[in-house]
Design a protein around this motif. Structure first.
Motif, PDB file in Angstrom:
ATOM      1  N   LEU A  72       0.851  -1.191   0.000  1.00 48.25           N
ATOM      2  CA  LEU A  72       0.000   0.000   0.000  1.00 48.25           C
ATOM      3  C   LEU A  72       0.881   1.235   0.000  1.00 48.25           C
ATOM      4  N   THR A  73       0.516   2.234  -0.802  1.00 49.72           N
ATOM      5  CA  THR A  73       1.245   3.495  -0.839  1.00 49.72           C
ATOM      6  C   THR A  73       0.274   4.600  -1.194  1.00 49.72           C
ATOM      7  N   ALA A  74       0.783   5.817  -1.387  1.00 52.64           N
ATOM      8  CA  ALA A  74      -0.041   6.948  -1.794  1.00 52.64           C
ATOM      9  C   ALA A  74      -0.158   6.977  -3.312  1.00 52.64           C
ATOM     10  N   ALA A  75      -1.346   7.261  -3.811  1.00 56.19           N
ATOM     11  CA  ALA A  75      -1.558   7.299  -5.259  1.00 56.19           C
ATOM     12  C   ALA A  75      -0.708   8.372  -5.924  1.00 56.19           C
ATOM     13  N   HIS A  76      -0.511   9.513  -5.253  1.00 57.11           N
ATOM     14  CA  HIS A  76       0.253  10.590  -5.893  1.00 57.11           C
ATOM     15  C   HIS A  76       1.712  10.204  -6.110  1.00 57.11           C
ATOM     16  N   CYS A  77       2.189   9.210  -5.384  1.00 57.77           N
ATOM     17  CA  CYS A  77       3.565   8.744  -5.562  1.00 57.77           C
ATOM     18  C   CYS A  77       3.759   7.996  -6.874  1.00 57.77           C
ATOM     19  N   VAL A  78       2.776   7.214  -7.272  1.00 57.81           N
ATOM     20  CA  VAL A  78       2.999   6.221  -8.331  1.00 57.81           C
ATOM     21  C   VAL A  78       2.109   6.400  -9.551  1.00 57.81           C
ATOM     22  N   GLU A  79       1.337   7.484  -9.613  1.00 59.44           N
ATOM     23  CA  GLU A  79       0.389   7.629 -10.725  1.00 59.44           C
ATOM     24  C   GLU A  79       1.082   7.717 -12.079  1.00 59.44           C
ATOM     25  N   LYS A  80       2.330   8.165 -12.129  1.00 61.57           N
ATOM     26  CA  LYS A  80       3.045   8.301 -13.393  1.00 61.57           C
ATOM     27  C   LYS A  80       4.235   7.327 -13.508  1.00 61.57           C
ATOM     28  N   ALA A  81       4.305   6.350 -12.623  1.00 61.62           N
ATOM     29  CA  ALA A  81       5.471   5.465 -12.582  1.00 61.62           C
ATOM     30  C   ALA A  81       5.601   4.628 -13.850  1.00 61.62           C
ATOM     31  N   VAL A  82       6.808   4.613 -14.424  1.00 63.96           N
ATOM     32  CA  VAL A  82       7.114   3.726 -15.552  1.00 63.96           C
ATOM     33  C   VAL A  82       8.044   2.602 -15.113  1.00 63.96           C
ATOM     34  N   ALA A  83       8.672   2.780 -13.949  1.00 64.14           N
ATOM     35  CA  ALA A  83       9.503   1.733 -13.341  1.00 64.14           C
ATOM     36  C   ALA A  83       9.613   2.028 -11.853  1.00 64.14           C
ATOM     37  N   ILE A  84       9.690   0.979 -11.057  1.00 65.09           N
ATOM     38  CA  ILE A  84       9.834   1.133  -9.603  1.00 65.09           C
ATOM     39  C   ILE A  84      10.879   0.135  -9.113  1.00 65.09           C
ATOM     40  N   THR A  85      11.787   0.619  -8.262  1.00 65.33           N
ATOM     41  CA  THR A  85      12.694  -0.266  -7.537  1.00 65.33           C
ATOM     42  C   THR A  85      12.216  -0.331  -6.099  1.00 65.33           C
ATOM     43  N   TYR A  86      11.997  -1.552  -5.614  1.00 66.44           N
ATOM     44  CA  TYR A  86      11.461  -1.782  -4.276  1.00 66.44           C
ATOM     45  C   TYR A  86      12.600  -2.162  -3.333  1.00 66.44           C
ATOM     46  N   TYR A  87      12.698  -1.466  -2.202  1.00 64.57           N
ATOM     47  CA  TYR A  87      13.720  -1.727  -1.189  1.00 64.57           C
ATOM     48  C   TYR A  87      13.013  -2.304   0.041  1.00 64.57           C
ATOM     49  N   LEU A  88      13.190  -3.597   0.294  1.00 62.94           N
ATOM     50  CA  LEU A  88      12.504  -4.276   1.386  1.00 62.94           C
ATOM     51  C   LEU A  88      13.499  -4.699   2.466  1.00 62.94           C
ATOM     52  N   GLY A  89      13.085  -4.528   3.721  1.00 57.07           N
ATOM     53  CA  GLY A  89      13.816  -5.105   4.836  1.00 57.07           C
ATOM     54  C   GLY A  89      15.072  -4.376   5.256  1.00 57.07           C
ATOM     55  N   GLY A  90      15.177  -3.094   4.933  1.00 54.29           N
ATOM     56  CA  GLY A  90      16.383  -2.365   5.309  1.00 54.29           C
ATOM     57  C   GLY A  90      16.116  -1.178   6.206  1.00 54.29           C
ATOM     58  N   VAL A  91      17.022  -0.941   7.148  1.00 53.00           N
ATOM     59  CA  VAL A  91      17.047   0.314   7.889  1.00 53.00           C
ATOM     60  C   VAL A  91      17.902   1.315   7.114  1.00 53.00           C
ATOM     61  N   LEU A  92      19.067   0.846   6.639  1.00 53.64           N
ATOM     62  CA  LEU A  92      19.875   1.646   5.730  1.00 53.64           C
ATOM     63  C   LEU A  92      19.220   1.587   4.353  1.00 53.64           C
ATOM     64  N   ARG A  93      18.918   2.740   3.813  1.00 56.77           N
ATOM     65  CA  ARG A  93      18.125   2.811   2.591  1.00 56.77           C
ATOM     66  C   ARG A  93      18.729   2.018   1.440  1.00 56.77           C
ATOM     67  N   LEU A  94      20.041   2.054   1.293  1.00 61.46           N
ATOM     68  CA  LEU A  94      20.692   1.400   0.164  1.00 61.46           C
ATOM     69  C   LEU A  94      21.240   0.020   0.509  1.00 61.46           C
ATOM     70  N   ALA A  95      20.805  -0.530   1.634  1.00 56.78           N
ATOM     71  CA  ALA A  95      21.235  -1.880   2.014  1.00 56.78           C
ATOM     72  C   ALA A  95      20.019  -2.716   2.416  1.00 56.78           C
ATOM     73  N   PRO A  96      19.075  -2.918   1.484  1.00 50.56           N
ATOM     74  CA  PRO A  96      17.886  -3.699   1.814  1.00 50.56           C
ATOM     75  C   PRO A  96      18.190  -5.192   1.869  1.00 50.56           C
ATOM     76  N   ARG A  97      17.320  -5.924   2.523  1.00 51.03           N
ATOM     77  CA  ARG A  97      17.434  -7.389   2.523  1.00 51.03           C
ATOM     78  C   ARG A  97      17.037  -7.955   1.159  1.00 51.03           C
TER      79      ARG A  97
END
Length: 271
Positions: A72-97
């Motif tokens: 679940l997210t906000a519609a205004h975030c993704v209404e124009k998305a052509v690609a999304i990178t999902y970062y799951l399981g991380g406290v450090l933003r660039l070091a997700p699980r």
């Protein structure tokens, strides 16, 4: 009363990204305003979204994992998305699980989303592969259908994200942060935002502790003592353009207003 409303209404800040449909806010940068550093596995449902839009535009938002495949997210975030990178399981933003990139992402905007007013600012994202469920990646529970009329007024709730630390911040946070604040009644919130509806939920930000630019789409969580578990009650939507630390409430999309739609699209529903 009219003077107060004139001073504090209008000019809202989208808590996440530059907004092409109606420019209500700032671009991407920062951390939760005045928040604390998250610990490992404290928010296993928190997901970061790096969003690519047409013309090589990029933005950052938050999301909440609600099942192995849906966010679940906000519609205004993704209404124009052509690609999304999902970062799951991380406290450090660039070091997700777990890191997942998807071109042509499966985005379900609420059919009544209005980019001018931000009514129904909610969207579902379907992952192209299952989230790896573990201590650092785990779905958040939704309110039960029987709780759809609960207001959550004045309960303590927690918002998390990589949003701005203050109004002068100029860089996206590397570390997840959170704030614990009380839910404000809509009757109080409407003094600051004349467009508040029941489908919104507001959070007090006294002392400059608030969501801010970069936090859009992220979770507002309530620890339900009857279930002894955290429950997702809000999705970060917007705040005042005048700044995150001015004491104006943060505004969220109220999850209980959309339980039927969430269930129809994702199959995720609780009694």
């Amino acid at each position: 009363m009219q003077i107060r409303l004139a001073l504090v209404s209008l000019l809202m800040l989208i808590q996440g990204r530059s907004f092409n449909c109606l420019d209500l806010g700032h671009g991407i940068d920062g951390r939760i305003s005045g928040g604390k550093l998250a610990e490992a596995n404290q928010f296993p449902y928190q997901v970061g979204l790096s969003i690519e839009e047409p013309n090589d535009l990029f933005s950052w938002c938050g999301a909440s994992l609600i099942s192995e495949r849906y966010l679940l997210t906000a519609a205004h975030c993704v209404e124009k998305a052509v690609a999304i990178t999902y970062y799951l399981g991380g406290v450090l933003r660039l070091a997700p699980r777990q890191l997942i990139r998807m071109t042509k992402p499966e985005v379900h905007l609420h059919p009544d989303f209005d980019c001018q007013t931000l009514d129904n600012d909610i969207a579902l994202l379907r992952l192209p592969e299952d989230a790896i469920i573990c201590d650092s990646i785990r779905p958040i529970r939704l309110p039960g259908i029987s709780s759809r009329s609960v207001s959550y007024d004045y309960v303590l709730a927690v918002a998390s994200g990589w949003g701005r630390m203050n109004d002068e911040s100029t860089a996206i946070s590397d570390t997840l942060r959170y704030v614990a604040r009380f839910v404000e009644s809509n009757e109080d919130c409407i003094y600051c935002y004349t467009n508040i509806k029941y489908s919104n939920i507001c959070m007090d930000t006294t002392g400059g502790q608030s969501t801010c630019t970069g936090d859009s789409g992220g979770p507002l969580i309530y620890n339900d003592p009857t279930q002894n578990t955290d429950v997702l009650i809000g999705i970060t939507s917007y705040g005042k353009k005048s700044g995150c630390t001015k004491g104006f409430p943060s505004v969220f999309t109220r999850v209980t207003s959309y339980l039927d739609w969430i269930g129809e699209v994702s199959g995720v529903i609780y009694s």
